[in-house]
Every structure is written in C-alpha cells, then in structure tokens.
Design a protein around this motif. Structure first.
Motif, PDB file in Angstrom:
ATOM      1  N   ILE A  69      64.588  20.914 -94.394  1.00  8.40           N
ATOM      2  CA  ILE A  69      65.196  20.095 -94.590  1.00  8.40           C
ATOM      3  C   ILE A  69      64.201  18.381 -95.717  1.00  8.40           C
ATOM      4  N   LEU A  70      65.196  17.523 -95.850  1.00  7.22           N
ATOM      5  CA  LEU A  70      64.049  16.758 -96.925  1.00  7.22           C
ATOM      6  C   LEU A  70      65.357  14.830 -96.104  1.00  7.22           C
ATOM      7  N   ALA A  71      64.335  14.170 -95.717  1.00  8.96           N
ATOM      8  CA  ALA A  71      65.588  13.079 -95.025  1.00  8.96           C
ATOM      9  C   ALA A  71      64.073  11.847 -96.051  1.00  8.96           C
ATOM     10  N   VAL A  72      65.377  11.563 -96.131  1.00  8.79           N
ATOM     11  CA  VAL A  72      64.943  10.842 -97.503  1.00  8.79           C
ATOM     12  C   VAL A  72      66.173   9.428 -97.405  1.00  8.79           C
ATOM     13  N   THR A  73      66.636   9.025 -96.832  1.00  9.81           N
ATOM     14  CA  THR A  73      67.290   8.263 -96.544  1.00  9.81           C
ATOM     15  C   THR A  73      65.440   6.434 -96.671  1.00  9.81           C
ATOM     16  N   ASN A  74      66.989   5.864 -96.938  1.00 14.41           N
ATOM     17  CA  ASN A  74      66.531   4.434 -97.107  1.00 14.41           C
ATOM     18  C   ASN A  74      66.298   4.142 -95.633  1.00 14.41           C
ATOM     19  N   CYS A  75      66.408   4.889 -94.389  1.00 12.90           N
ATOM     20  CA  CYS A  75      66.254   4.036 -93.180  1.00 12.90           C
ATOM     21  C   CYS A  75      64.963   5.159 -92.629  1.00 12.90           C
ATOM     22  N   ASP A  76      63.609   4.407 -92.466  1.00 15.75           N
ATOM     23  CA  ASP A  76      62.824   5.008 -91.578  1.00 15.75           C
ATOM     24  C   ASP A  76      63.164   6.192 -90.555  1.00 15.75           C
ATOM     25  N   GLU A  77      63.940   4.912 -89.722  1.00 18.96           N
ATOM     26  CA  GLU A  77      64.333   5.495 -88.009  1.00 18.96           C
ATOM     27  C   GLU A  77      65.289   6.638 -88.566  1.00 18.96           C
ATOM     28  N   VAL A  78      66.277   6.520 -89.518  1.00 15.96           N
ATOM     29  CA  VAL A  78      67.196   7.972 -89.681  1.00 15.96           C
ATOM     30  C   VAL A  78      66.026   9.209 -90.020  1.00 15.96           C
ATOM     31  N   ASN A  79      65.296   8.517 -90.698  1.00 18.15           N
ATOM     32  CA  ASN A  79      64.936  10.592 -91.494  1.00 18.15           C
ATOM     33  C   ASN A  79      64.221  10.727 -90.174  1.00 18.15           C
ATOM     34  N   MET A  80      63.679   9.906 -89.244  1.00 18.51           N
ATOM     35  CA  MET A  80      62.560  10.565 -88.336  1.00 18.51           C
ATOM     36  C   MET A  80      63.581  10.376 -86.994  1.00 18.51           C
ATOM     37  N   ILE A  81      64.899  10.748 -87.088  1.00 16.91           N
ATOM     38  CA  ILE A  81      65.763  11.173 -86.201  1.00 16.91           C
ATOM     39  C   ILE A  81      66.708  12.301 -86.938  1.00 16.91           C
ATOM     40  N   ALA A  82      66.647  12.047 -87.765  1.00 16.70           N
ATOM     41  CA  ALA A  82      67.000  13.395 -88.445  1.00 16.70           C
ATOM     42  C   ALA A  82      66.140  15.033 -88.275  1.00 16.70           C
ATOM     43  N   CYS A  83      64.892  14.672 -88.436  1.00 16.23           N
ATOM     44  CA  CYS A  83      63.703  15.526 -87.696  1.00 16.23           C
ATOM     45  C   CYS A  83      64.021  15.922 -87.014  1.00 16.23           C
ATOM     46  N   GLN A  84      64.272  15.070 -85.949  1.00 15.64           N
ATOM     47  CA  GLN A  84      64.259  15.404 -84.240  1.00 15.64           C
ATOM     48  C   GLN A  84      65.512  16.194 -84.379  1.00 15.64           C
TER      49      GLN A  84
END
Length: 459
Positions: A69-84
């Motif tokens: 999974i590559l979480a590269v949205t413009n929101c850091d928090e969304v990227n971190m939660i998506a990885c979680q």
C-alpha cells in the motif's frame, strides 16, 4: 505485484503511471471521482472512490491480498491511519506513507509495528531539499545522485558551447585529466535526447548531457577540473518560506549567505524565528523593484520554492533576467518541467520524480536498494546487490562483458565493501557487490531485475 495507491494527486497519479506500465496490478483510491475517471481513461488500472483510510474502502480496493500500500494522499494523518488499518485488518506486508509534517518526521519511535506500522516513510520535502542542496554544492550539475550510502556519486553535466568539454573525444578528455589521478567513468551520454553508450572515440557535443560516475571523495575534484569557469557559490536567495524553503535555508545558512523572501506575513515571521543566520524578508518574489533592492544581480543561486508553479516560473525568469547567475524552480506539473528547463530556467525541480525514485526501490524485484528516476522517468539509475554464486546467479562470477545486459543498459561502477571501482569489461562481479547501472529505456527494467534474482536453490 498487486499495489494499492491511496491518493490520486500529483504524486499518486505519477507513481501509478510509472508502475502500471510495468505489468503491476494497480488500484488507485481517491475521494474525487472526476480525477479518477480522467486517470482511468489514460491508464489500465482499477479505481475506487472513497476515503483512503476507511476499512470498507480498503477492503473494496483489495487490501486482503495486496502486497503493498502506497499512502500518498495530501493528508499525513490519513496516510498514517490507512497504514494502521491495512496492518491491523488486512495484514498488508509493505506499507509506505508520504509524511510531510516535520513534527511527525522528527519522532521516529512513532513509526514501529507496535505503534504506527509504517514500513517506509517518504518525505517529498526532505528529498527535494536534499536534491537542491546537492545541486548547490556541485555548481554546474543538472542532477546529483548518491549510491551505496554516498560512497559513489553520479553527476549529470550539460556540455556548454565553447566550454571545456565541447569537441573532446572521451580519449582526449582522459588524457587532459590524467594528471589529477581520479578514477571516473562516463556511463552514458544523451545527445539530442537520445542515449549513447560511449566509447573512447565518442565526441562530446554542446548541449550533450554527460553522466559522470566517481567516488564521492573524488567527484568534487573531477567537477572542478571539467567546469573550470564555475566559481564557488556564496549568495543564495530563496523564494518561499514553506516546508522546503525553510528546510533548505536551515541546512545552508551556516555555509552560505541566505536571503529568504516570503509573501505571507505569518510564514515570514515563523521563518525569522526559526532561522539564525538568514535574512528573512516579507515580500513578493515577482516584484522587480524588490529583487533589485535586494541585489538579485549578486545572487549566485535563486531558488523559487513556493507552492505555486506559475509564481516559481515567473520569479525565476525575472531573477535570471535581472542578473542571477543560476535559477532553480520547483515545478509540480510534469508538463511544465520540460517546457521551462534549459530555456531561461537552469534547473526545474520535480518533487514527483524525486518521490518516484524512492518508491520504486521498494517495488523493484531482485535486491534493488536504490532507484533514481532519470530523464523525466524515461530512464533509471539502479543500485542492485549481487547475491549467490556462479551456479545460482546470472551475474556473480561473470565478467561484465559476458553479462547479458539489455540494449541501452550499462554498468557504471561497482562498490565492493568501501572501494568504488569504475566498471571495466573484464571486471568480474563478486557476491555482495553493489552494482550501479543505467537503464536508458524503462521497458528493459524487468530484465535487469531478473539478472539480480538468485536461483531458488540458493535460498
């Protein structure tokens, strides 16, 4: 490889375009359906509309059997939660997140399996800052690339009209440089946009892009001799006090005289508090009068690093016209990069290309540890580690001249423990060598990867 990309912005769409052409199974997730429709019309991939961190959206995207999974949205928090979520619910093996906020990046204990399970952090701001810093430290270079943790470097130079390099054959260049006793190799030359694997009789023409490889220790001395007219840089003006501009000023202000221009009063005030030896000005970098007042004609480098491509382009062109020796502009839109570079603007910095290189190293098969995107993504510089023995590897125990390299691919150097060895035809690859290659056509990357995959019996 089955890959889910979260975020269809500049980075996400650029990564998707690079990976989809390499027979990967790509699913792209974004909250904007019109953006996804536009991308799906151009590329063969799946699209899902929804919030990237929502479990139902990830499940729909195929997170259960995704390899990455590559979480590269413009929101850091969304990227971190998506990885979680991907780790907790779907046990996704590799989770990569783009993080921009310095507060998060400076707290590494946050990113661990027992905390936030992000396997790889990608910071475009940090990558771009490093790239610009390298270019400032190597005057005259178009690109500076590190390999083997900085032991080896590749520097791209454009041959200027009536310059030191123009009209020389590689044999003549070697003769001119014999007294400085430096090991180097010209791995590839791009002449009129076409790649040439050079030999001793190849003649360098004006506007050719030459890819020099040497040890990091030797590179500065080599460049000093081939770019005789380049003077050391002292005065640097930066436009934009955001993440990149602030990082760059912080990293350079002990060695150079820095002026930073920022239009937003709050950002200018924040920059003034953070920076110790930098002159911070609240003003517009496209204001000709202001640039003249601040002696733009005495600036060795002008770096336009605001969030707006158009402002960066206009301010760079203006700075160049008013006498700045060298100008660099941060350009997000890929279509603008080739349009402006090598015209009035000396170097166009693309955050997407810097980010893609970091991401590709985790997608490549074989033990590929470093990937640098070249020529706007059309070519790659790769560092791969050779493993195995004569019977289990396609490269170990072989002379370089006997390795079945794809057309337009060249081995530039080998890093063996702490030694940087320039590639020669009869040199034999050993196990654990770090092999630096240039692949001039990305369609051959798969074959290069396969060369560095050991036979299963070795494992």
């Amino acid at each position: 490889m089955k890959i889910i990309i979260l975020g269809a912005g500049q980075v996400g769409s650029s990564v998707a375009a690079n990976l989809v052409n390499e027979d990967n199974d790509i699913t792209l997730v974004d909250i904007n359906p019109s953006v996804l429709q536009s991308i799906s019309e151009r590329f063969d991939l799946r699209t899902i509309t929804g919030v990237a961190s929502h479990p139902s959206v990830l499940e729909k995207a195929g997170a259960k059997d995704a390899e990455m999974i590559l979480a590269v949205t413009n929101c850091d928090e969304v990227n971190m939660i998506a990885c979680q979520v991907a780790y907790t619910l779907f046990h996704t093996p590799t989770k990569i997140a783009r993080i921009r906020e310095i507060e998060y990046l400076n707290n590494h204990p946050l990113f661990a399996q027992e905390a936030l399970p992000v396997d790889v952090l990608i910071s475009p701001d940090r990558l771009v800052t490093k790239q610009i810093k390298q270019l400032i430290k190597h005057p005259g270079a178009l690109q500076v690339l590190d390999f083997a943790e900085g032991k080896a470097q590749m520097v791209v130079i454009r041959a200027s009209y009536s310059g030191f390099l123009e009209g020389l054959s590689l044999r003549e260049l070697k003769e001119k440089l014999k007294n400085i006793n430096i090991e180097y190799k010209i791995a590839i030359i791009y002449s009129k946009g076409k790649p040439i694997i050079p030999n001793a009789d190849t003649i360098i023409k004006a506007d050719d892009e030459i890819f020099f490889v040497s040890s990091q220790k030797s590179m500065s001395n080599l460049l000093k001799h081939i770019r005789i007219k380049d003077k050391p840089l002292k005065n640097i003006m930066i436009s934009g006090g955001g993440n990149i501009g602030l990082r760059l000023a912080e990293s350079l202000e002990e060695e150079y005289k820095i002026k930073l221009l920022e239009l937003d009063p709050k950002k200018a005030s924040h920059a003034a508090e953070k920076l110790k030896n930098t002159i911070v000005l609240n003003g517009d970098a496209t204001d000709e009068e202001l640039l003249n007042e601040e002696n733009i004609d005495k600036s060795d480098v002008f770096c336009a690093l605001t969030n707006h491509d158009e402002v960066n382009i206009i301010s760079s062109m203006l700075a160049k016209r008013l006498g700045a020796r060298k100008v660099m502009a941060l350009i997000n839109r890929a279509a603008y990069v080739d349009l402006v570079q090598s015209n009035t603007i000396d170097i166009a910095i693309s955050p997407q290309q810097a980010t893609i290189g970091s991401l590709l190293a985790h997608v490549r098969k074989g033990d590929v540890v470093v990937v640098h995107s070249l020529r706007r993504g059309a070519a790659e510089a790769i560092e791969a580690i050779a493993h195995g023995n004569k019977s289990s590897s396609k490269v170990v125990g072989k002379k370089i001249q006997d390795i079945d390299l794809p057309q337009g691919t060249t081995i530039a150097a080998i890093v063996r423990e702490n030694d940087v060895l320039m590639a020669k035809k009869k040199m034999i690859i050993e196990s654990n060598d770090h092999v630096i290659l240039i692949v001039s056509d990305k369609k051959h990357v798969k074959k290069v990867e396969s060369l560095f995959q050991v036979d299963i019996t070795f494992l």
